[in-house]
Design an enzyme around this catalytic site. Sequence first.
Site, short mmCIF file in Angstrom:
data_model
loop_
_atom_site.label_atom_id
_atom_site.label_comp_id
_atom_site.label_asym_id
_atom_site.label_seq_id
_atom_site.Cartn_x
_atom_site.Cartn_y
_atom_site.Cartn_z
N ARG A 15 40.24 46.49 38.27
CA ARG A 15 41.24 45.42 38.18
C ARG A 15 41.12 44.51 39.39
O ARG A 15 40.87 44.99 40.51
CB ARG A 15 42.65 46.02 38.12
CG ARG A 15 42.91 46.82 36.85
CD ARG A 15 44.30 47.46 36.87
NE ARG A 15 44.52 48.30 35.70
CZ ARG A 15 45.24 49.42 35.71
NH1 ARG A 15 45.84 49.83 36.81
NH2 ARG A 15 45.39 50.13 34.61
N GLY B 249 50.17 42.78 33.01
CA GLY B 249 50.01 44.11 32.40
C GLY B 249 49.77 45.18 33.45
O GLY B 249 49.64 44.88 34.66
N LYS C 2 54.69 51.16 42.27
CA LYS C 2 53.54 51.32 43.16
C LYS C 2 53.82 50.84 44.58
O LYS C 2 52.91 50.36 45.27
CB LYS C 2 52.29 50.65 42.56
CG LYS C 2 51.95 51.20 41.17
CD LYS C 2 50.59 50.81 40.65
CE LYS C 2 49.53 51.82 41.00
NZ LYS C 2 48.32 51.70 40.14
N SER C 3 55.05 51.01 45.02
CA SER C 3 55.41 50.62 46.40
C SER C 3 54.58 51.42 47.40
O SER C 3 54.22 50.91 48.48
CB SER C 3 56.88 50.91 46.65
OG SER C 3 57.64 50.48 45.57
N LYS D 191 54.58 50.44 32.97
CA LYS D 191 55.60 50.50 31.90
C LYS D 191 55.71 51.90 31.30
O LYS D 191 56.80 52.41 31.07
CB LYS D 191 55.26 49.49 30.79
CG LYS D 191 55.23 48.05 31.29
CD LYS D 191 54.77 47.09 30.21
CE LYS D 191 53.32 47.21 29.81
NZ LYS D 191 52.34 46.81 30.84
N GLU E 258 51.71 47.30 34.81
CA GLU E 258 52.71 47.37 35.89
C GLU E 258 53.24 48.79 36.09
O GLU E 258 53.85 49.09 37.12
CB GLU E 258 53.90 46.44 35.57
CG GLU E 258 53.56 44.96 35.49
CD GLU E 258 53.13 44.52 34.09
OE1 GLU E 258 52.94 45.40 33.22
OE2 GLU E 258 53.00 43.30 33.88
N GLY F 191 47.27 50.30 27.50
CA GLY F 191 46.98 51.65 28.00
C GLY F 191 48.14 52.03 28.90
O GLY F 191 48.27 51.48 29.99
N HIS F 192 49.03 52.89 28.41
CA HIS F 192 50.24 53.24 29.16
C HIS F 192 50.12 54.68 29.66
O HIS F 192 50.02 55.62 28.88
CB HIS F 192 51.48 53.07 28.26
CG HIS F 192 51.72 51.64 27.87
ND1 HIS F 192 52.77 51.23 27.08
CD2 HIS F 192 51.04 50.50 28.19
CE1 HIS F 192 52.71 49.92 26.92
NE2 HIS F 192 51.66 49.45 27.58
N GLN G 89 51.35 44.81 27.54
CA GLN G 89 50.85 43.68 28.34
C GLN G 89 51.94 43.20 29.31
O GLN G 89 52.81 43.98 29.66
CB GLN G 89 50.34 42.53 27.44
CG GLN G 89 49.05 42.83 26.68
CD GLN G 89 49.23 43.71 25.45
OE1 GLN G 89 50.01 43.38 24.58
NE2 GLN G 89 48.52 44.81 25.37
P1 GDP Z 1 51.21 50.24 31.98
O1 GDP Z 1 50.13 49.67 31.12
O2 GDP Z 1 52.19 49.20 32.41
O3 GDP Z 1 51.90 51.42 31.36
O4 GDP Z 1 50.49 50.75 33.32
P2 GDP Z 1 49.10 51.57 33.41
O5 GDP Z 1 49.32 52.95 32.96
O6 GDP Z 1 48.01 50.81 32.77
O7 GDP Z 1 48.82 51.49 34.96
C1 GDP Z 1 49.73 51.94 35.90
C2 GDP Z 1 49.01 53.01 36.76
O8 GDP Z 1 49.76 53.24 37.94
C3 GDP Z 1 48.92 54.35 36.08
O9 GDP Z 1 47.74 54.98 36.51
C4 GDP Z 1 50.14 55.09 36.60
O10 GDP Z 1 49.98 56.51 36.59
C5 GDP Z 1 50.22 54.58 38.00
N1 GDP Z 1 51.57 54.48 38.59
C6 GDP Z 1 52.73 54.11 38.01
N2 GDP Z 1 53.71 54.02 38.93
C7 GDP Z 1 53.15 54.33 40.12
C8 GDP Z 1 53.63 54.37 41.46
O11 GDP Z 1 54.79 54.08 41.76
N3 GDP Z 1 52.74 54.72 42.43
C9 GDP Z 1 51.44 55.03 42.15
N4 GDP Z 1 50.64 55.36 43.14
N5 GDP Z 1 50.95 54.99 40.91
C10 GDP Z 1 51.80 54.64 39.91
P1 IMO Z 2 49.09 47.15 29.07
O1 IMO Z 2 50.07 47.30 27.94
C1 IMO Z 2 46.29 44.58 31.25
C2 IMO Z 2 44.19 41.52 28.93
C3 IMO Z 2 42.69 41.68 28.79
C4 IMO Z 2 42.27 40.22 28.67
C5 IMO Z 2 43.40 39.60 27.88
C6 IMO Z 2 43.13 39.49 26.38
O2 IMO Z 2 48.34 48.39 29.39
O3 IMO Z 2 49.75 46.52 30.25
P2 IMO Z 2 43.01 41.22 24.37
O4 IMO Z 2 42.23 42.49 24.22
O5 IMO Z 2 44.48 41.40 24.27
O6 IMO Z 2 42.50 40.14 23.48
O7 IMO Z 2 42.69 40.75 25.88
O8 IMO Z 2 44.53 40.44 28.08
N1 IMO Z 2 44.99 42.68 28.50
C7 IMO Z 2 45.59 43.53 29.34
N2 IMO Z 2 45.56 43.61 30.69
N3 IMO Z 2 47.07 45.44 30.55
C8 IMO Z 2 47.14 45.38 29.20
O9 IMO Z 2 47.99 46.14 28.48
C9 IMO Z 2 46.34 44.41 28.53
N4 IMO Z 2 46.15 44.08 27.24
C10 IMO Z 2 45.34 43.02 27.24
O10 IMO Z 2 42.13 42.31 29.91
O11 IMO Z 2 42.27 39.62 29.95
MG MG Z 3 48.03 49.57 31.05
#
Ligand code: GDP
Ligand code: IMO
Ligand code: MG
Length: 425
Positions: free
Chosen positions: A312, A13, A338-339, A17, A15, A41-42, A231
Amino acid sequence: MAKVDLLLGLQWGDEGKGKVVDALTRGYDIVARFQGGPNAGHTIEFDGKKFVLHTIPSGVFNERCINVIGNGVIIDPKIMRDEAESLNAAGVNLTESLRISKKAHLIMPTHRALDAANELALGKKKIGSTLKGIGPTYTDKTARRGLRVGDSLSSNFRQQYETIKASHLAQIKNLHYDINELRLDGMTFDEYEKTWFEAMEYMKRFQFIESEYFLNKALDEGKNILAEGAQGTLLDVDFGSYPFVTSSSVIAAGACSGLGIAPSRIGKVYGIFKAYCTRVGTGPFPTELFDATGDKLRERGHEFGATTGRPRRTGWLDLPALKYAVMLNGVTNLMMMKSDILNDFDEIKVATAYRHNGETIDYMPFDICDETTEPVYTNIKGWKSDIKKSIPQALENYIQFIEKYVGVPVSLVSYGPDRTEVIER
Ligand code: GDP
Ligand code: IMO
Ligand code: MG
């Protein structure tokens, strides 16, 4: 024939997305979430603004996009109303653009209480759940006693709710958990429940639809659909490091059942991965770093949860795990996120195998949760420079190493949080 393209996380998760969905929406008429719930959390950043979406699809910032919450998603009306209201305050009107499947299940306040009670009962073996009620809600779904969005339109909704709540309260009591001590978003249980019912009424301003018909009809009309995963594959209920997983099918197959789309209608599969690895919650993480390098990755990468704020866990890229995810999802295009976080490393390590039970293996073993699995690393020279619009040679070498190992091209490289900070390859 129009197809549904999929966008999926390939690690644990977070990454990136949300960023990619937002960046890709110009090419799509519809964005649809197919699983998970507010555990997601996107994050999306543009024009100096930052949004974090939990239940609402990441296509909402493109005015011509319809956003669908599919049957496989689970919804907490309270969390969803908060999200809709903050988007509204930022000028994003969802009433026309958002559709919700009547078959999506509802996360009840007692599901959240049960999640907390279950985790407490597990003690040291806890999953590290986001405590949003994910596990208990999917449990009720598969046990055939859940409450769905469409049920809220029925005159005996409250009665259905009370029946399920009573069974939850009995389970909570059995776990010796005191619901009066629980605080949900700063509220007592009773306060939260009242707000939950108000939010359920608020939700009715959005269209509740038979989303499987809506999406298949859209495809027949030649519309392009992007399915947004939540995730990541290594948290999948079947293929993740069970039991340290989430409770839904997060892989490509989950998009078919979570939207009612036949496999023959799936087009491209975009697999999103970070240039390194992170994980929140408990469970195995073979390349985890417990040293200053791990801290450097966390600090440079701002690796704190978008949903829970938890730090994390960080580590090097794990290629056996990435290859596993590519295989399970049938990834056609890889996107490396995040390169930029690796810009300042002399040397970058990447795991190409594991030492497991005295053997060297290159696959994810069944007993990964019980045995220690040590990474076998290859060292790669760092690029020691900023990435701006073009790819430094050492980064290009890193990418080619990954492509050769997993057998799929990296078509996009992301080097910053803003939607414009991407390089297409
Ligand atoms: P998601 O759950 O897969 O949508 O990812 P999250 O939003 O939880 O976490 C990704 C984090 O990395 C966020 O704070 C983004 O703003 C940030 N992010 C995404 N792509 C890049 C990147 O290429 N470089 C940096 N520095 N941050 C990034
Ligand atoms: P996004 O979409 C990262 C993790 C939790 C826990 C396990 C089970 O933002 O990538 P849950 O609440 O689903 O029962 O938790 O999965 N987890 C995530 N980790 N990104 C997420 O979503 C996650 N959604 C759940 O931290 O280890
Ligand atoms: Mg997230």
